[in-house]
Design a protein around this motif. Structure first.
Motif: not given
Length: 336
Positions: A141-148, A259-267, A271-279
């Motif tokens: 969704a981030l890629v489709d929305d143009g985040a990078v 099957h990630p538990e996290r990824f990081v968006l750099h722009r 500041d880097p934005e970390e996305f984490v799998l929620g409980p």
């Protein structure tokens, strides 16, 4: 009650190996799912599996499971060389099907299954659990929305340390052995999730004495200028990392990209934005997300999943065919 009637979804499990056990263990923890039958070519294996998971019916042949009218959907977990026969039998008998990846040995067989599903008006989906993972969906969704920005490069790898003896299924041509169909399907599917089917494919591989690929590197290109560098291996444990680089940023998946538990968006300038799998989304290794997607689709009367559409599966199979053609891997059981 059947899925069409709004009740619990009744599952049949076809095969009794490790992935079948992992999927069944996740299924039985879902209140909306009921595992009612299991089949194997060995009646003893089916009975042992049924006893292990508390399954009511155990069949010593696939046809009996396919004919079981009290099964809403069959999960096909055989080695991929048998997917065409097993899934095709179930579809022809009127069962809905979730079929493990790689979907089939080749794109021709995959197209035949898709045609059977349409002919019999049945649901069919590849068990590409990566596509159903909440974090992978968020990344897309981030890629489709143009985040990078405009995607320029995708990198991904998946390797196991081995060593696998010649007798192992991963080195058996008759079972569709090799790194590409078992592991490389993930990097290829990841790249095509973001960029679609490539316009160009180059590849190189190290082959075993049996004629399957021990490790393969592939470069996929798109006419718009994007490129994917992908690798899979049966002779070395890679970091299973992935990255997506665009004109305005980068997303890094540091490990277990499928099957990630996290990824990081750099722009730039942020500041880097970390996305984490929620409980609430469960452990990262769960297969429940794909099971829930199948059950959601069945209740909605859909014949395929928008998360794992058949055309996307067919496109991946075409790319895998091209890679195998480039490196010279051919299977004796291929249908054409």
């Amino acid at each position: 009650m059947t899925a069409d009637e709004g009740g619990g979804v009744r599952w049949g499990i076809l095969a009794t190996g490790g992935i079948a056990a992992a999927f069944t263990a996740d299924l039985i923890d879902l209140p909306e799912a009921e595992v009612v039958a299991v089949a194997s070519r060995s009646e003893d294996s089916a009975r042992a599996f049924a006893e292990r998971f508390g399954i009511a019916r155990a069949y010593g042949d696939w046809a009996a499971l396919a004919a079981d009218a009290e099964v809403d959907v069959v999960y096909v977990a055989t080695p991929h060389a048998a997917h065409r026969a097993a899934a095709g039998m179930c579809l022809a008998a009127g069962r809905n099907v979730l079929c493990e990846k790689a979907f089939t040995l080749n794109a021709r067989e995959a197209g035949e299954l898709a045609a059977l599903a349409r002919e019999h008006d049945r649901f069919l989906m590849e068990a590409m659990w990566m596509y159903c993972n909440p974090l992978v969906r968020r990344l897309k969704a981030l890629v489709d929305d143009g985040a990078v920005g405009e995607v320029r490069t995708v990198q991904a790898d998946f390797g196991l340390a081995g060593p696998f003896p010649p007798s192992h299924r991963l080195r058996d041509p008759a079972q569709g052995g090799g790194a590409l169909l078992d592991l490389g399907v993930y990097p290829v599917s990841f790249a095509q999730l973001l960029l679609g089917e490539p316009d160009g494919v180059t590849a190189s591989a190290v082959l075993s004495e049996e004629g399957v690929d021990l490790q393969t590197g592939a470069v996929l290109t798109w006419d718009g200028g994007a490129l994917a560098a992908l690798h899979c291996s049966l002779v070395g444990a890679t970091g299973t990392a992935a990255s997506v680089t665009g004109s305005a940023g980068r997303i890094d998946v540091p490990g277990g990209f499928f099957h990630p538990e996290r990824f990081v968006l750099h722009r730039a300038g942020r500041d880097p934005e970390e996305f984490v799998l929620g409980p609430a989304e469960g452990p990262r290794s769960t297969l429940r997300h794909e099971a829930r997607e199948v059950m959601r689709a069945l209740r909605a009367g859909e014949k395929e999943s928008p998360l794992v559409p058949l055309e996307g599966t067919l496109a991946v199979m075409r790319t895998l065919d091209t890679i195998r053609d480039r490196v010279g891997v051919h299977y004796p059981g291929e249908n054409g």
